[in-house]
Design a protein around this motif. Structure first.
Motif, PDB file in Angstrom:
ATOM      1  N   ASP A   8       0.738  -0.970   0.050  1.00  0.00           N
ATOM      2  CA  ASP A   8      -0.059  -0.227  -0.143  1.00  0.00           C
ATOM      3  C   ASP A   8       1.375   1.023   0.077  1.00  0.00           C
ATOM      4  O   ASP A   8       0.689   2.399  -0.308  1.00  0.00           O
ATOM      5  N   GLU A   9       2.143   1.084   0.837  1.00  0.00           N
ATOM      6  CA  GLU A   9       2.718   2.409   0.977  1.00  0.00           C
ATOM      7  C   GLU A   9       3.062   2.347  -0.525  1.00  0.00           C
ATOM      8  O   GLU A   9       3.992   3.912  -1.273  1.00  0.00           O
ATOM      9  N   ILE A  10       3.936   1.079  -1.078  1.00  0.00           N
ATOM     10  CA  ILE A  10       4.998   1.995  -2.139  1.00  0.00           C
ATOM     11  C   ILE A  10       3.038   2.506  -3.711  1.00  0.00           C
ATOM     12  O   ILE A  10       4.003   2.825  -4.134  1.00  0.00           O
ATOM     13  N   SER A  11       2.329   1.741  -3.179  1.00  0.00           N
ATOM     14  CA  SER A  11       1.756   2.151  -4.525  1.00  0.00           C
ATOM     15  C   SER A  11       1.253   3.892  -4.142  1.00  0.00           C
ATOM     16  O   SER A  11       0.903   4.274  -5.102  1.00  0.00           O
ATOM     17  N   ASP A  12       1.455   3.701  -2.914  1.00  0.00           N
ATOM     18  CA  ASP A  12       1.195   5.609  -2.407  1.00  0.00           C
ATOM     19  C   ASP A  12       2.177   6.493  -2.936  1.00  0.00           C
ATOM     20  O   ASP A  12       1.767   7.723  -3.743  1.00  0.00           O
ATOM     21  N   ILE A  13       3.129   5.905  -2.912  1.00  0.00           N
ATOM     22  CA  ILE A  13       4.722   6.133  -3.217  1.00  0.00           C
ATOM     23  C   ILE A  13       4.415   6.500  -4.960  1.00  0.00           C
ATOM     24  O   ILE A  13       5.180   8.085  -5.100  1.00  0.00           O
ATOM     25  N   GLU A  14       4.764   5.363  -5.539  1.00  0.00           N
ATOM     26  CA  GLU A  14       3.992   6.087  -7.319  1.00  0.00           C
ATOM     27  C   GLU A  14       3.135   6.482  -7.447  1.00  0.00           C
ATOM     28  O   GLU A  14       2.712   7.573  -8.631  1.00  0.00           O
ATOM     29  N   ASP A  15       1.964   7.059  -7.091  1.00  0.00           N
ATOM     30  CA  ASP A  15       0.612   8.113  -7.206  1.00  0.00           C
ATOM     31  C   ASP A  15       1.245   9.035  -6.693  1.00  0.00           C
ATOM     32  O   ASP A  15       1.815  10.094  -7.660  1.00  0.00           O
ATOM     33  N   ARG A  16       1.247   9.768  -5.792  1.00  0.00           N
ATOM     34  CA  ARG A  16       2.798  10.043  -5.499  1.00  0.00           C
ATOM     35  C   ARG A  16       3.981  10.380  -6.598  1.00  0.00           C
ATOM     36  O   ARG A  16       4.160  12.441  -7.217  1.00  0.00           O
ATOM     37  N   ILE A  17       4.131   9.718  -6.491  1.00  0.00           N
ATOM     38  CA  ILE A  17       5.575  10.072  -8.241  1.00  0.00           C
ATOM     39  C   ILE A  17       4.949  10.540  -9.912  1.00  0.00           C
ATOM     40  O   ILE A  17       5.261  11.751 -10.095  1.00  0.00           O
ATOM     41  N   GLU A  18       3.312  10.424  -9.960  1.00  0.00           N
ATOM     42  CA  GLU A  18       3.171  10.496 -10.735  1.00  0.00           C
ATOM     43  C   GLU A  18       2.151  12.210 -10.994  1.00  0.00           C
ATOM     44  O   GLU A  18       2.290  12.816 -11.865  1.00  0.00           O
ATOM     45  N   ALA A  19       2.137  11.985  -9.900  1.00  0.00           N
ATOM     46  CA  ALA A  19       0.884  13.234  -9.412  1.00  0.00           C
ATOM     47  C   ALA A  19       2.774  14.156  -9.851  1.00  0.00           C
ATOM     48  O   ALA A  19       2.493  15.739 -10.029  1.00  0.00           O
ATOM     49  N   LEU A  20       3.725  13.797  -9.045  1.00  0.00           N
ATOM     50  CA  LEU A  20       4.565  15.140  -9.328  1.00  0.00           C
ATOM     51  C   LEU A  20       4.793  14.808 -11.498  1.00  0.00           C
ATOM     52  O   LEU A  20       5.367  15.938 -11.690  1.00  0.00           O
ATOM     53  N   ALA A  21       5.089  13.920 -11.720  1.00  0.00           N
ATOM     54  CA  ALA A  21       6.114  14.519 -12.948  1.00  0.00           C
ATOM     55  C   ALA A  21       4.851  15.341 -13.214  1.00  0.00           C
ATOM     56  O   ALA A  21       5.120  16.093 -14.558  1.00  0.00           O
ATOM     57  N   GLU A  22       3.412  15.316 -13.500  1.00  0.00           N
ATOM     58  CA  GLU A  22       2.131  16.126 -13.712  1.00  0.00           C
ATOM     59  C   GLU A  22       2.905  17.846 -13.445  1.00  0.00           C
ATOM     60  O   GLU A  22       3.051  17.960 -14.642  1.00  0.00           O
ATOM     61  N   ILE A  23       3.173  17.410 -12.563  1.00  0.00           N
ATOM     62  CA  ILE A  23       3.748  18.807 -11.913  1.00  0.00           C
ATOM     63  C   ILE A  23       4.596  19.999 -12.812  1.00  0.00           C
ATOM     64  O   ILE A  23       4.863  20.636 -13.237  1.00  0.00           O
ATOM     65  N   ALA A  24       5.985  18.330 -12.764  1.00  0.00           N
ATOM     66  CA  ALA A  24       6.756  18.591 -13.680  1.00  0.00           C
ATOM     67  C   ALA A  24       6.715  18.977 -15.345  1.00  0.00           C
ATOM     68  O   ALA A  24       7.478  19.976 -15.937  1.00  0.00           O
ATOM     69  N   GLU A  25       6.049  18.318 -15.688  1.00  0.00           N
ATOM     70  CA  GLU A  25       5.243  18.552 -17.044  1.00  0.00           C
ATOM     71  C   GLU A  25       4.595  19.831 -17.105  1.00  0.00           C
ATOM     72  O   GLU A  25       5.232  20.389 -18.249  1.00  0.00           O
ATOM     73  N   ARG A  26       3.944  20.208 -16.032  1.00  0.00           N
ATOM     74  CA  ARG A  26       2.927  21.462 -16.297  1.00  0.00           C
ATOM     75  C   ARG A  26       4.891  22.763 -16.238  1.00  0.00           C
ATOM     76  O   ARG A  26       4.269  23.336 -16.791  1.00  0.00           O
ATOM     77  N   CYS A  27       5.709  22.308 -15.707  1.00  0.00           N
ATOM     78  CA  CYS A  27       6.540  23.262 -15.261  1.00  0.00           C
ATOM     79  C   CYS A  27       7.147  23.792 -16.460  1.00  0.00           C
ATOM     80  O   CYS A  27       7.825  24.629 -17.020  1.00  0.00           O
ATOM     81  N   ARG A  28       7.678  22.637 -17.742  1.00  0.00           N
ATOM     82  CA  ARG A  28       8.075  22.508 -18.740  1.00  0.00           C
ATOM     83  C   ARG A  28       7.341  23.389 -19.847  1.00  0.00           C
ATOM     84  O   ARG A  28       7.298  24.105 -20.566  1.00  0.00           O
ATOM     85  N   LYS A  29       6.014  23.364 -19.922  1.00  0.00           N
ATOM     86  CA  LYS A  29       4.680  23.906 -20.756  1.00  0.00           C
ATOM     87  C   LYS A  29       5.088  25.390 -19.868  1.00  0.00           C
ATOM     88  O   LYS A  29       4.726  26.438 -21.130  1.00  0.00           O
ATOM     89  N   TYR A  30       5.200  25.736 -18.679  1.00  0.00           N
ATOM     90  CA  TYR A  30       5.452  27.028 -18.489  1.00  0.00           C
ATOM     91  C   TYR A  30       6.584  28.159 -18.939  1.00  0.00           C
ATOM     92  O   TYR A  30       7.029  29.047 -19.510  1.00  0.00           O
ATOM     93  N   ILE A  31       7.428  27.545 -18.577  1.00  0.00           N
ATOM     94  CA  ILE A  31       8.782  27.606 -19.807  1.00  0.00           C
ATOM     95  C   ILE A  31       8.649  27.874 -20.922  1.00  0.00           C
ATOM     96  O   ILE A  31       9.920  28.460 -20.852  1.00  0.00           O
TER      97      ILE A  31
END
Length: 115
Positions: A8-31
């Motif tokens: 369960d904890e690994i699954s939560d971490i993977e969800d967090r990584i996915e959310a962070l990846a979306e934030i990173a992609e949004r930052c790249r678009k703003y850049i």
């Protein structure tokens, strides 16, 4: 900690990584948008200074504001992207450590018998 808790904890971490990846992609678009704003503002300022289109002081001030706004946005998003990438790296390292603590079993291939 049980294996189910680790899963369960690994699954939560993977969800967090996915959310962070979306934030990173949004930052790249703003850049990218910030770089376009800086380039467009600089081009408009050059056109205004050279008097090529007969634009006035308003265009010059607007182009300066566009360049400065682009620089601020670029700096902010580059900083956020770095922080997000660091958070992704930390989360991936934690996920790897947790996976390493699970007692994994090797599953071997057995030849199938045809009936």
């Amino acid at each position: 900690m049980t294996e189910d808790d680790l899963t369960d904890e690994i699954s939560d971490i993977e969800d967090r990584i996915e959310a962070l990846a979306e934030i990173a992609e949004r930052c790249r678009k703003y850049i990218l948008a910030s770089k376009i704003a800086i380039g467009g503002g600089a081009a408009l300022l050059l056109i205004t200074i050279l008097g090529l289109l007969g634009t006035g002081q308003t265009a010059a001030l607007g182009s300066i504001a566009l360049v400065l706004g682009g620089i601020v946005s670029l700096g902010s998003n580059v900083s956020t992207l770095r922080q997000t990438n660091d958070a992704i790296s930390s989360a991936e390292a934690l996920r790897s450590r947790l996976i390493g603590t699970i007692d994994l079993r090797v599953v071997e291939d057995t030849p199938m018998k045809l009936v």
